[in-house]
Write an enzyme that holds these catalytic residues in place. Sequence first.
Site, mmCIF file in Angstrom:
data_model
loop_
_atom_site.group_PDB
_atom_site.id
_atom_site.type_symbol
_atom_site.label_atom_id
_atom_site.label_comp_id
_atom_site.label_asym_id
_atom_site.label_seq_id
_atom_site.Cartn_x
_atom_site.Cartn_y
_atom_site.Cartn_z
ATOM 1 N N SER A 28 38.013 -46.542 -6.543
ATOM 2 C CA SER A 28 38.514 -46.293 -7.902
ATOM 3 C C SER A 28 39.364 -47.413 -8.471
ATOM 4 O O SER A 28 39.746 -47.339 -9.640
ATOM 5 C CB SER A 28 39.302 -44.987 -7.936
ATOM 6 O OG SER A 28 38.433 -43.913 -7.732
ATOM 7 N N LYS A 80 37.962 -48.671 -11.624
ATOM 8 C CA LYS A 80 38.060 -47.961 -12.910
ATOM 9 C C LYS A 80 38.990 -48.665 -13.900
ATOM 10 O O LYS A 80 38.828 -48.528 -15.113
ATOM 11 C CB LYS A 80 38.493 -46.515 -12.661
ATOM 12 C CG LYS A 80 37.432 -45.755 -11.855
ATOM 13 C CD LYS A 80 37.901 -44.398 -11.356
ATOM 14 C CE LYS A 80 36.823 -43.792 -10.449
ATOM 15 N NZ LYS A 80 37.275 -42.522 -9.823
ATOM 16 N N VAL A 126 40.139 -44.768 -2.893
ATOM 17 C CA VAL A 126 40.146 -44.120 -1.578
ATOM 18 C C VAL A 126 39.671 -45.042 -0.452
ATOM 19 O O VAL A 126 39.683 -44.642 0.712
ATOM 20 C CB VAL A 126 39.344 -42.790 -1.552
ATOM 21 C CG1 VAL A 126 40.013 -41.736 -2.401
ATOM 22 C CG2 VAL A 126 37.897 -43.004 -1.944
HETATM 23 N N1 GLN Z 1 33.973 -42.812 -4.982
HETATM 24 C C1 GLN Z 1 35.130 -41.972 -4.879
HETATM 25 C C2 GLN Z 1 34.796 -40.583 -5.374
HETATM 26 O O1 GLN Z 1 33.972 -40.463 -6.223
HETATM 27 C C3 GLN Z 1 36.228 -42.568 -5.697
HETATM 28 C C4 GLN Z 1 37.508 -41.773 -5.626
HETATM 29 C C5 GLN Z 1 38.744 -42.612 -5.536
HETATM 30 O O2 GLN Z 1 38.726 -43.769 -5.132
HETATM 31 N N2 GLN Z 1 39.860 -42.007 -5.823
HETATM 32 O O3 GLN Z 1 35.348 -39.604 -4.938
#
Ligand code: GLN
Length: 303
Positions: free
Chosen positions: A63, A66, A257
């Site tokens: 993420s 993002k 994550v």
């Molecule tokens: N690819 C992870 C998900 O869709 C991304 C979540 C994250 O990094 N917080 O759950």
Amino acid sequence: MDLQALLDDLAVEAAPLAAQGKVADYIPALASVPATRFGLALATMEGGLFGTGDWRTPFSIQSVSKAFSLALVLARDGEALWQRVGREPSGNPFNSLVQLEYEKGIPRNPFINAGALVLIDRLLTLTGDSLGTLRDFLRAESGNAAVEVDPEVAVSEASHGHRNAALAHFMASCGNLENPVDQVLDHYFRQCSLAMSCADLAKAGLFLANHGLRADGSRLLSRSESKRINSIMLTCGTYDAAGDFAYRVGLPGKSGVGGGILAVLPERGVLCVWSPALDPHGNSIAGVEALDRFTTRTGWSVF
Ligand code: GLN
């Protein structure tokens, strides 16, 4: 200030905290990354690059991507995005289904999973290739032409992506997706699976410290748009722990994550830390500690 010595000290002090966290295992390919990995990099506005530990090792950016998607959409589409996604902290986990239904398919902010799916949907409409646009941008800004999707992680994400599929289908049912659900999910899973090092990410994020100016001096964002992205990172970038992150670190930050966290030091530079063991909110436990200690030691927070 001896920045190299500082980063080395922070690694020694923060890395052991990984023992208190847990590597993400809901995406099986992430579970195999050793919890003992630790990297920390600082890219400065003057072109300096410092790092310690595994700072040159690529990891799954998840993420952290993002923040870059939001920049690319705002650069092309301006304020129109805010018809389809909010900008308030969620106070709920990043993959909450219940919040999305309650709020009629309008994600609370662009950094929870549902909000990121809207970003990707919009970038797909605007460019025809959301992943390719993001990957090209990351390559250009990091100076690393080898930035690429890790195919094993991408397959793992897709085959365990039921929750993200549920979010996307629900938004489609509310009329908040412009492209086919499968296409949006495919770009989302591959985007989260991009592999980059702390050094790559710190360099790639410099436009956020430089009021929207890219590495080649061209303008991606207006000063005001860059401020807005940093503000949303501060309030929403670490999900339902954003208040605690702001309290401890005092910088705009975006976590993933995979254990990475990007943190912006306006007009100074960008930090990127990586340690795969997470706290219950999905943020790197040793990563937050290192950033907390960095701003405490240097005084370089936004406050
Ligand atoms: N690819 C992870 C998900 O869709 C991304 C979540 C994250 O990094 N917080 O759950």
